[in-house]
Design a protein around this motif. Structure first.
Motif, PDB file in Angstrom:
ATOM      1  N   HIS A   1     -52.242  11.169 -50.207  1.00  0.00           N
ATOM      2  CA  HIS A   1     -52.667   9.774 -50.615  1.00  0.00           C
ATOM      3  C   HIS A   1     -53.460   8.976 -48.751  1.00  0.00           C
TER       4      HIS A   1
ATOM      5  N   SER B   1     -57.472  -8.208 -51.391  1.00  0.00           N
ATOM      6  CA  SER B   1     -58.055  -7.193 -52.004  1.00  0.00           C
ATOM      7  C   SER B   1     -58.618  -7.364 -53.722  1.00  0.00           C
TER       8      SER B   1
ATOM      9  N   ASP C   1     -48.952  -0.110 -58.874  1.00  0.00           N
ATOM     10  CA  ASP C   1     -49.145   0.233 -57.720  1.00  0.00           C
ATOM     11  C   ASP C   1     -48.761   2.159 -57.673  1.00  0.00           C
TER      12      ASP C   1
ATOM     13  N   SER D   1     -59.769  -4.020 -54.526  1.00  0.00           N
ATOM     14  CA  SER D   1     -59.468  -2.686 -55.077  1.00  0.00           C
ATOM     15  C   SER D   1     -58.052  -2.519 -56.055  1.00  0.00           C
ATOM     16  N   PHE D   2     -57.316  -4.025 -55.284  1.00  0.00           N
ATOM     17  CA  PHE D   2     -55.961  -3.690 -56.078  1.00  0.00           C
ATOM     18  C   PHE D   2     -55.164  -4.627 -56.703  1.00  0.00           C
TER      19      PHE D   2
ATOM     20  N   TRP E   1     -61.394   4.580 -51.094  1.00  0.00           N
ATOM     21  CA  TRP E   1     -59.958   3.717 -50.965  1.00  0.00           C
ATOM     22  C   TRP E   1     -60.320   3.403 -49.603  1.00  0.00           C
TER      23      TRP E   1
ATOM     24  N   GLY F   1     -56.614   9.157 -51.024  1.00  0.00           N
ATOM     25  CA  GLY F   1     -57.654   8.344 -50.822  1.00  0.00           C
ATOM     26  C   GLY F   1     -59.141   7.694 -50.148  1.00  0.00           C
TER      27      GLY F   1
ATOM     28  N   THR G   1     -51.293  -7.609 -51.857  1.00  0.00           N
ATOM     29  CA  THR G   1     -53.059  -7.826 -52.194  1.00  0.00           C
ATOM     30  C   THR G   1     -52.956  -9.091 -52.417  1.00  0.00           C
TER      31      THR G   1
ATOM     32  N   TYR H   1     -53.337   1.580 -47.664  1.00  0.00           N
ATOM     33  CA  TYR H   1     -54.468   1.615 -48.033  1.00  0.00           C
ATOM     34  C   TYR H   1     -54.847   1.042 -47.251  1.00  0.00           C
ATOM     35  N   ILE H   2     -54.398  -0.476 -47.540  1.00  0.00           N
ATOM     36  CA  ILE H   2     -55.084  -2.093 -46.973  1.00  0.00           C
ATOM     37  C   ILE H   2     -54.528  -2.282 -45.517  1.00  0.00           C
TER      38      ILE H   2
ATOM     39  N   GLN I   1     -48.273   3.097 -51.450  1.00  0.00           N
ATOM     40  CA  GLN I   1     -49.697   3.802 -50.836  1.00  0.00           C
ATOM     41  C   GLN I   1     -50.463   2.640 -50.508  1.00  0.00           C
ATOM     42  N   ASN I   2     -50.552   1.635 -52.316  1.00  0.00           N
ATOM     43  CA  ASN I   2     -51.962  -0.131 -51.892  1.00  0.00           C
ATOM     44  C   ASN I   2     -51.619  -0.517 -51.194  1.00  0.00           C
TER      45      ASN I   2
END
Length: 372
Positions: A25, A106, A133, A108-109, A35, A30, A101, A296-297, A292-293
Motif C-alpha cells: 500500500h 479528505s 477502508d 479521496s477517502f 493517493w 498508493g 477522515t 495515506y492521510i 491503509q487510509n
C-alpha cells in the motif's frame, strides 16, 4: 478437553503477510492510485508490488486456523470465538478511520456517518455500501468463509470436510473457466483454493496423508497458480490498471507459501515462542485494520516540515505510529472486550470441559508462557 495446540509458525507468517500488505500500500498501490505523490526506488516499488500476495497467505492461514478452532465445538461456541476475536478491534478501527477522515477533510477517502454505521457489520457489500477502508474487503471474504464453516458445523459435516472442499474446488474450477459474479461474491470461489489449502494442511497435520488429501492439495495448488497468473496481469483502480508483479514472480511466491505449509505440517518448519512471534501475533490484526487510509492521510499531511522529510523516513514513522496505536487498541479494547463478547454470545456453563473455540480465541488474545 485440552486447548487447541499453538502453531507459532502461523503467527510469524501472519506478521510477515501484514508487513507485505503494508509495503504494497505505501510503496506501490498508493502511488498507482494517486493517493501518494512521493515515489520510492524502482526496485523497491517492484518488490512491494508483490506485497498484495500477503492477503493470499492470510487466507491460507485462516483456512488452517479456522478449521482447527471449529473442532469439537458448537455453532454458538464457534461464533462466540470469531465475534470476540474480530469485532472489538474492527469497530474501533472503523470509527477511528471515520474520525481521521472527517478531521483531515479528505476528499479521496470521504465517508458518511451512515456508511460508517453499516461498515460496523463487516459486510457492507451485502447492501452495496462501500468499505470505509479498502483493506476491509478481505475481512468480508473471511466472514463469508466463516459462514460456510458454520454450515458444516451445523450439519455435522466437519468429519467430511474433504468432500466439501472438493465441491468448493469444483465450483472454483468452473469459475476459473467462466467467471460468475454470484459464485465469487457469495461462495468465495475466487479464494477457495487458498482457504481449502489451509484446511487440507490442517487435516494432514492431524490425520496424516492419504490419497484424497494429496489430490485435493494438488488441485488447490493448480487453481491457486491459475488465479495468481490471471491476477498478475494487473488490477483496476478506477480506470487504470495497476501492475501487480510479473507472473513468474507471483507463481514463485505462491509456490513458496505451499512449501512453507508443507514444511510446517511435516515438522521441518518449527518455531518456538519468542518476543517477535508474540508481537506479530498480537498486533497483526489491528495494524492491518488501521494502516491503509489513515496511513495515506498521514503521509500526505500538509505540514511543510513533515513533507520536507525523506519519504522513506515518513513511511517508517507512520508505520511506527500505527503499531503504537495498534498496541493501545489491543491492550485497552481487544483484551477487555473479547471476554465480554464471548460470554455474551456463548455464556460458559459450569463444567470442567473447555470449549475448543473459546480456548482458541483466548489463545489468540492472551500470551502463552509470556510469548505468542
Amino acid at each position: 478437553m485440552h486447548a487447541a495446540p499453538r502453531f507459532h509458525q502461523l503467527d510469524f507468517l501472519r506478521g510477515l503477510a501484514c508487513l507485505a500488505v503494508v509495503a504494497f500500500h505505501f510503496l506501490h498501490r498508493g502511488q498507482q492510485g494517486g493517493w501518494l505523490v512521493d515515489t520510492t526506488w524502482p526496485w523497491l516499488q517492484s518488490l512491494a508490488a508483490l506485497g498484495h500476495l500477503g492477503v493470499h497467505l492470510f487466507f491460507m492461514i485462516s483456512g488452517f486456523v479456522i478449521l482447527m478452532s471449529a473442532q469439537g465445538t458448537t455453532v454458538r461456541g464457534f461464533v462466540a470465538s470469531r465475534v470476540a476475536r474480530l469485532y472489538p478491534a474492527f469497530w474501533v478501527s472503523v470509527l477511528l478511520t471515520g474520525v481521521v477522515t472527517w478531521s483531515a477533510g479528505s476528499e479521496s477517502f470521504a465517508v458518511t456517518p451512515s456508511q460508517v454505521l453499516v461498515n460496523l457489520t463487516m459486510v457492507p457489500q451485502w447492501v452495496q455500501v462501500e468499505f470505509v477502508d479498502g483493506a476491509y474487503w478481505s475481512l468480508a471474504v473471511e466472514l463469508q468463509f466463516y459462514l460456510m464453516v458454520i454450515a458444516l458445523l451445523h450439519f455435522g459435516q466437519l468429519r467430511r470436510v474433504e468432500r466439501w472442499v472438493g465441491v468448493w474446488l469444483l465450483l472454483s474450477s468452473v469459475n476459473a473457466l467462466r467467471p460468475m459474479y454470484p459464485l465469487e461474491f457469495w461462495l468465495d470461489v475466487r479464494w477457495a483454493p487458498l482457504f481449502s489449502a489451509g484446511m487440507l494442511f490442517y487435516r494432514v497435520s492431524r490425520k496424516g496423508w492419504n490419497l484424497q488429501r494429496y489430490l485435493l492439495l494438488l488441485w488447490s495448488f493448480g487453481l491457486t497458480l491459475w488465479y495468481g497468473w490471471v491476477g498478475a496481469a494487473g488490477a483496476k483502480l478506477g480506470n487504470e490498471v495497476v501492475w501487480l508483479g510479473l507472473p513468474a514472480q507471483v507463481m514463485l511466491c505462491l509456490t513458496l507459501f505451499y512449501a512453507l505449509f508443507l514444511a510446517m505440517v511435516s515438522g521441518k518448519l518449527q518455531m518456538r515462542a519468542s518476543p517477535l512471534v508474540f508481537w506479530f501475533g498480537v498486533l497483526t490484526y489491528p495494524v492491518y485494520l488501521l494502516h491503509q487510509n489513515i496511513g495515506y492521510i498521514a503521509l500526505m499531511a500538509p505540514v511543510e516540515s513533515w513533507r520536507a522529510l525523506d519519504f522513506h523516513l515518513r513511511v517508517l514513522l507512520v508505520v511506527a505510529a500505527v503499531v503504537g496505536v495498534s498496541w493501545m487498541v489491543h491492550h485497552w479494547i481487544e483484551r477487555p472486550m473479547s471476554g465480554w463478547l464471548r460470554a455474551l454470545v456463548a455464556p460458559r456453563k459450569r463444567s470442567s470441559a473447555v470449549d475448543p473455540a473459546s480456548a482458541m480465541a483466548a489463545n489468540e488474545m492472551e500470551p502463552r508462557a509470556a510469548m505468542r
